[in-house]
Design a protein around this motif. Structure first.
Motif, PDB file in Angstrom:
ATOM      1  N   TYR A  32       0.861  -1.168   0.000  1.00 17.40           N
ATOM      2  CA  TYR A  32       0.000   0.000   0.000  1.00 17.40           C
ATOM      3  C   TYR A  32       0.905   1.228   0.000  1.00 17.40           C
ATOM      4  CZ  TYR A  32      -3.753  -3.182   1.330  1.00 17.40           C
ATOM      5  OH  TYR A  32      -4.656  -4.200   1.349  1.00 17.40           O
ATOM      6  N   TYR A  36       2.176  11.748   2.637  1.00 23.32           N
ATOM      7  CA  TYR A  36       1.807  12.609   3.750  1.00 23.32           C
ATOM      8  C   TYR A  36       2.523  13.949   3.598  1.00 23.32           C
ATOM      9  CZ  TYR A  36      -0.450   9.047   6.688  1.00 23.32           C
ATOM     10  OH  TYR A  36      -1.306   8.123   7.206  1.00 23.32           O
ATOM     11  N   GLN A  38       3.806  17.367   5.964  1.00 24.59           N
ATOM     12  CA  GLN A  38       4.055  17.841   7.324  1.00 24.59           C
ATOM     13  C   GLN A  38       4.425  19.318   7.265  1.00 24.59           C
ATOM     14  OE1 GLN A  38       7.425  16.048   9.438  1.00 24.59           O
ATOM     15  NE2 GLN A  38       6.254  16.084  11.337  1.00 24.59           N
ATOM     16  N   GLY A  43       1.457  17.975  12.761  1.00 22.53           N
ATOM     17  CA  GLY A  43       1.598  16.555  12.503  1.00 22.53           C
ATOM     18  C   GLY A  43       1.466  16.243  11.034  1.00 22.53           C
ATOM     19  N   LEU A  44       1.688  15.000  10.685  1.00 16.93           N
ATOM     20  CA  LEU A  44       1.559  14.565   9.299  1.00 16.93           C
ATOM     21  C   LEU A  44       0.084  14.470   8.920  1.00 16.93           C
ATOM     22  CD1 LEU A  44       4.372  13.269  10.372  1.00 16.93           C
ATOM     23  CD2 LEU A  44       4.187  11.886   8.303  1.00 16.93           C
ATOM     24  N   LEU A  46      -2.491  13.098   5.822  1.00 18.38           N
ATOM     25  CA  LEU A  46      -2.563  12.228   4.650  1.00 18.38           C
ATOM     26  C   LEU A  46      -3.041  13.020   3.436  1.00 18.38           C
ATOM     27  CD1 LEU A  46      -2.420   9.292   3.532  1.00 18.38           C
ATOM     28  CD2 LEU A  46      -4.856   9.112   4.089  1.00 18.38           C
ATOM     29  N   LYS A  49      -3.705   8.039  -0.965  1.00 18.59           N
ATOM     30  CA  LYS A  49      -3.237   6.668  -0.755  1.00 18.59           C
ATOM     31  C   LYS A  49      -3.643   5.807  -1.942  1.00 18.59           C
ATOM     32  CE  LYS A  49      -7.332   5.927   2.145  1.00 18.59           C
ATOM     33  NZ  LYS A  49      -7.802   5.689   3.542  1.00 18.59           N
ATOM     34  N   PHE A  90       6.277  13.323   2.732  1.00 19.30           N
ATOM     35  CA  PHE A  90       6.779  11.986   3.007  1.00 19.30           C
ATOM     36  C   PHE A  90       5.984  10.954   2.222  1.00 19.30           C
ATOM     37  CE2 PHE A  90       9.758  12.718   6.412  1.00 19.30           C
ATOM     38  CZ  PHE A  90       9.328  13.901   6.987  1.00 19.30           C
ATOM     39  N   PRO A  95       2.805  -2.965   4.230  1.00 21.09           N
ATOM     40  CA  PRO A  95       2.620  -4.268   3.598  1.00 21.09           C
ATOM     41  C   PRO A  95       1.141  -4.621   3.490  1.00 21.09           C
ATOM     42  CG  PRO A  95       3.262  -4.549   5.880  1.00 21.09           C
ATOM     43  CD  PRO A  95       3.356  -3.084   5.588  1.00 21.09           C
ATOM     44  N   LYS A 101       2.629  -1.983   9.365  1.00 17.92           N
ATOM     45  CA  LYS A 101       3.670  -1.060   9.788  1.00 17.92           C
ATOM     46  C   LYS A 101       4.088  -0.172   8.621  1.00 17.92           C
ATOM     47  CE  LYS A 101       6.959  -2.904  12.168  1.00 17.92           C
ATOM     48  NZ  LYS A 101       8.165  -3.672  12.528  1.00 17.92           N
ATOM     49  N   TYR A 102       3.943   1.115   8.799  1.00 18.55           N
ATOM     50  CA  TYR A 102       4.389   2.052   7.782  1.00 18.55           C
ATOM     51  C   TYR A 102       5.914   2.109   7.746  1.00 18.55           C
ATOM     52  CZ  TYR A 102      -0.123   4.548   7.171  1.00 18.55           C
ATOM     53  OH  TYR A 102      -1.407   4.916   6.879  1.00 18.55           O
ATOM     54  N   PHE A 104       8.470   4.890   6.215  1.00 20.29           N
ATOM     55  CA  PHE A 104       8.495   6.221   5.619  1.00 20.29           C
ATOM     56  C   PHE A 104       9.797   6.472   4.889  1.00 20.29           C
ATOM     57  CE2 PHE A 104       4.811   8.579   7.154  1.00 20.29           C
ATOM     58  CZ  PHE A 104       4.363   7.797   8.207  1.00 20.29           C
ATOM     59  N   GLY A 105       9.716   7.282   3.840  1.00 20.49           N
ATOM     60  CA  GLY A 105      10.919   7.811   3.219  1.00 20.49           C
ATOM     61  C   GLY A 105      11.492   8.926   4.077  1.00 20.49           C
ATOM     62  N   THR A 106      12.603   9.473   3.645  1.00 16.50           N
ATOM     63  CA  THR A 106      13.291  10.501   4.423  1.00 16.50           C
ATOM     64  C   THR A 106      12.725  11.903   4.198  1.00 16.50           C
ATOM     65  OG1 THR A 106      14.944  10.603   2.677  1.00 16.50           O
ATOM     66  CG2 THR A 106      15.456   9.247   4.601  1.00 16.50           C
TER      67      THR A 106
END
Lengths: 114, 116
Positions: A32, A36, A38, A43-44, A46, A49, A90, A95, A101-102, A104-106
């Motif tokens: 998936y 996001y 920020q 906060g982040l 969405l 998706k 971000f 999965p 569990k997400y 995240f990229g940097t």
């Protein structure tokens, strides 16, 4: 190993210009996919998706992203950037089975010039 | 609808001291997450609760970090003792339905921790 790559640490665009933020993932199976945003001190939030179906996904604030399986990419786009879009973006993956569990990229920090 | 609340927003401590963060999720949300976001990196999941039970704490440094979610509502994350490398923003997030991949996570504003 599972990973998410956002190759651009910083991007600067002029207000009104188009925008594309890149995201590539390395995963055993198509995960998936999320984007996001920020804003400073917040906060982040969405943006959009992708789970299945149409590979072009529409999100909030005029953003869209396109999933390309052959390139393992999920790039974020906006046709005309507004000054308020300045923020950090971000990309994240999760999965389709197992532990939810997400990863995240940097992040890519977007600066918008007036 | 109120969002995810976190406090304090900022905290500065000396290394080896203890610190605690508090999170109040969106009302009715079954799942609560704590993330660590080090400067220049994306958020990393530390622990996930479903109601008041732990679903995943595989990335939580258990020798110094602990978390609890009493009564399945608000949660606290504690660091004892803190190290310099714990300097980060600690984000709390919640989602409505536990264990559903299509469920959206809502994030709080975070607590910025500086360890000197």
């Amino acid at each position: 190993a599972q990973s998410v790559t956002q190759p651009d640490i910083h991007i600067t665009v002029s207000e009104g210009a188009s925008l594309e933020l890149r995201c590539n993932y390395s995963y055993g199976a198509t995960p998936y996919l999320f984007w996001y945003v920020q804003s400073p001190g917040q906060g982040l939030q969405l943006l959009l998706k992708y789970f299945s179906g149409d590979t072009l996904v529409q999100g909030i604030k005029g953003f869209e992203a396109e999933f390309k399986r052959s390139q393992s990419s999920f790039n974020l786009r906006k046709p005309s950037v507004h000054w308020s879009d300045a923020a950090e973006y971000f990309c994240a993956v999760a999965p389709r089975s197992g532990t939810y569990k997400y990863i995240f990229g940097t992040g890519t920090r977007l600066k918008v010039l007036a | 609808e109120a969002g995810v609340a976190q406090s304090p927003r900022y905290k500065i401590i000396e290394k080896r001291q203890s610190v605690a963060f508090w999170c109040n999720p969106i009302s009715g949300h079954a799942t609560l997450y704590w993330y660590q976001q080090i400067l220049g990196q994306g958020p990393k999941l530390l622990i996930q609760f479903q109601n008041n039970g732990v679903v995943d704490d595989s990335q939580l440094p258990k020798d110094r970090f602990s978390a609890e979610r009493l009564k399945g509502v608000d949660s606290t994350l504690k660091i004892q003792p803190a190290k310099l490398e714990d300097s980060a923003v600690y984000l709390c997030a919640s989602s409505l339905v536990a264990g559903v991949y299509t469920d959206t996570q809502y994030f709080g504003p975070g607590t910025r921790l500086t360890v000197l």
